[in-house]
Design an enzyme around this catalytic site. Structure first.
Site, PDB file in Angstrom:
ATOM      1  N   ASP A   1      -2.899   3.674   4.342  1.00 22.11           N
ATOM      2  CA  ASP A   1      -2.732   2.228   4.445  1.00 22.11           C
ATOM      3  C   ASP A   1      -3.861   1.473   3.751  1.00 22.11           C
ATOM      4  O   ASP A   1      -3.821   0.249   3.662  1.00 22.11           O
ATOM      5  CB  ASP A   1      -2.637   1.797   5.916  1.00 22.11           C
ATOM      6  CG  ASP A   1      -1.798   0.533   6.071  1.00 22.11           C
ATOM      7  OD1 ASP A   1      -0.751   0.441   5.394  1.00 22.11           O
ATOM      8  OD2 ASP A   1      -2.181  -0.346   6.842  1.00 22.11           O
TER       9      ASP A   1
ATOM     10  N   ARG B   1       0.835  -1.202   0.000  1.00 25.60           N
ATOM     11  CA  ARG B   1       0.000   0.000   0.000  1.00 25.60           C
ATOM     12  C   ARG B   1       0.870   1.252   0.000  1.00 25.60           C
ATOM     13  O   ARG B   1       2.078   1.173   0.195  1.00 25.60           O
ATOM     14  CB  ARG B   1      -0.890   0.028   1.254  1.00 25.60           C
ATOM     15  CG  ARG B   1      -1.736  -1.227   1.438  1.00 25.60           C
ATOM     16  CD  ARG B   1      -1.366  -1.984   2.722  1.00 25.60           C
ATOM     17  NE  ARG B   1      -2.050  -3.279   2.815  1.00 25.60           N
ATOM     18  CZ  ARG B   1      -3.330  -3.406   3.106  1.00 25.60           C
ATOM     19  NH1 ARG B   1      -4.052  -2.345   3.351  1.00 25.60           N
ATOM     20  NH2 ARG B   1      -3.874  -4.598   3.169  1.00 25.60           N
TER      21      ARG B   1
END
Length: 492
Positions: free
Chosen positions: A154, A69
């Protein structure tokens, strides 16, 4: 959550169904392979309100080319000047180089090949590509009314996928400020903020790539590429949703804005209004237009629904105290609320007060007027399409086909997921399977889908589960405007 690392049945079913729904809508996403539950229980306070309950532990197998991510690159963050907090791998540029090399060579091989002898150019090309992928992804979300709920760094995929299905929600009544996450008190991740917050997240990724990609290069890419790519892709998709397949006119953007404003004013159902528009004819006679207006207004919010939507959320005494505090001690007030929240509450009170005097007939008349005004603009625009083609019938066939493959009939509304969850929590997973079959064909008619049954599972179901499943099956068709109770659902 006591750091027990457990996922529960409720959230697992939601993630399983939604990731598959997004895939079949044609939106880049992680996939769901299996959902396996057990008899083990954990305690969860679902709404963080001091009312915990035991829930079944469950595992979802998620599938993607990678789960790296934006936030994965923030492990190198230097100490914050105010808090002193820092990433666990600060000053480890060797790891950053390894990660970048891995991501680009594995998932962007064409970029690796084109710039193999110049790492700065290679990294810039990678950042440009993830910027454009992210912009297109958010445009796709906006066009189906999907709200992610928690768009932190995230929860942003390094390859441009929809990732981490938590408190998501598809909009029912169109509201640009719709918040799907009950714990998002400031509206940071509201529907209309999604494009902006994803751009902000790309800015944090840019910072995390220094010194492998100098900030002055990445920031310029972000400013030049993101907004332009988002607006281009959003308008292209909206033209398809409106059947504008022949011409690309500057006025189209305004037509889309005015449609959304009309939806907002009338409390129109985002999915169903778009779906209905394919049956609008540019040369309909007055009786046909009246019939079509009836269909459109039936997808608008009733007085009862609007009362639920605009019901004041603060105790009057609390609001009064907040208003006084905002005047007398702005710094203290900032710890408890924002002016935007207070203004929204005041607007809610005003709207709720007006609704007390509004009759259903008055609302219907007002809604018809709003839709007549927009439909006339839409008719004029469709007429321009017709004038540019030699065969109007062939154009209309193509137009309807394009609209019906871009405007879903079925989406995973919160109440549909809730029906499946309640049945599953009672031991009957047939409704989960029914809903999955429905979402695998979101653009198709599927009126008989709830008759699909799993004989083996039904035989083993308890009486309570069977009763629950029967109740689920007797509810409204899942292409209908949601029932009033759906507006009370809260996902955190």
């Amino acid at each position: 959550r006591q750091a027990d690392g457990r996922k529960v049945l409720r959230s697992s079913i939601r993630e399983f169904l939604c990731s598959e729904a997004m895939f079949h809508l044609g939106i880049p996403t992680t996939r769901a392979g299996t959902c396996v539950t057990s008899d083990s229980k954990v305690v969860r306070d679902i709404f963080y309100d001091g009312n915990p309950k035991s829930e079944r532990c469950t595992v979802v197998l998620r599938i993607a080319s990678t789960f790296i991510r934006f936030g994965s690159f923030e492990i190198f963050k230097p100490p914050d000047e105010y808090t002193g907090r820092k990433g666990p791998s600060v000053n480890r540029n060797d790891i950053r180089i390894q990660m970048l090399d891995y991501v680009i060579s594995t998932f962007y091989p064409e970029i690796q090949e084109a710039y193999s002898d110049n790492s700065i150019q290679r990294n810039a090309a990678f950042f440009k590509e993830i910027t454009k992928r992210t912009a297109r992804l958010v445009a796709e979300w906006q066009c189906v009314g999907f709200c992610h709920g928690v768009l932190n760094t995230d929860n942003m995929s390094i390859v441009g996928l929809t990732i981490d299905y938590g408190p998501f929600g598809f909009m029912d009544r169109y509201d640009p400020e719709h918040i799907c996450n009950g714990s998002d008190n400031t509206g940071r991740y509201a529907y209309n903020k999604q494009p902006e917050i994803c751009k902000w997240n790309l800015g944090r990724l840019a910072e995390a790539l220094v010194p492998e990609l100098p900030l002055e290069i990445s920031e310029l890419i972000l400013e030049e590429e993101y907004d332009a790519e988002f607006e281009k892709h959003y308008l292209q998709k909206m033209r398809k949703k409106l059947g504008l397949i022949q011409l690309e006119l500057e006025e189209d953007s305004k037509l889309v804005s005015e449609l959304l404003e009309t939806m907002h004013l009338t409390g129109g159902d985002f999915t169903n209004i778009f779906y209905l528009l394919s049956s609008f004819s540019a040369d309909s006679d007055p009786s046909e237009l009246e019939d079509f207006l009836e269909k459109l207004t039936s997808q608008c919010a009733s007085v009862e629904e609007l009362k639920v939507a605009f019901k004041p959320q603060m105790d009057p005494r609390q609001l009064s105290m907040m208003l006084m505090l905002a005047q007398s001690n702005p710094q203290l007030f900032a710890l408890f609320g924002t002016k935007a929240n207070i203004n929204k509450e005041l607007e809610r009170i005003e709207q709720f007060s007006k609704l007390q005097q509004l009759t259903a007939a008055d609302l219907l008349s007002r809604n018809k007027r709003h839709w007549e005004e927009w439909l006339e603009k839409y008719r004029v625009r469709l007429q321009k399409e017709i004038e540019s083609v030699s065969n109007a019938d062939a154009w209309n066939t193509d137009r309807v086909k394009v609209m019906n493959s871009n405007n879903p009939k079925y989406i995973l509304r919160n109440y549909i997921a809730q029906n499946a969850i309640e049945a599953a929590e009672n031991g009957d997973f047939s409704e989960v399977r029914n809903v999955l079959k429905l979402l695998e064909n979101p653009f198709q008619e599927a009126e008989g889908f709830r008759e699909v049954k799993e004989d083996a599972e039904e035989e083993g179901a308890t009486a309570a589960a069977a009763a629950c499943a029967q109740e689920t099956r007797s509810r409204l068709p899942y292409c209908s405007k949601p029932p009033l109770w759906a507006s009370e659902l809260c996902v955190t």
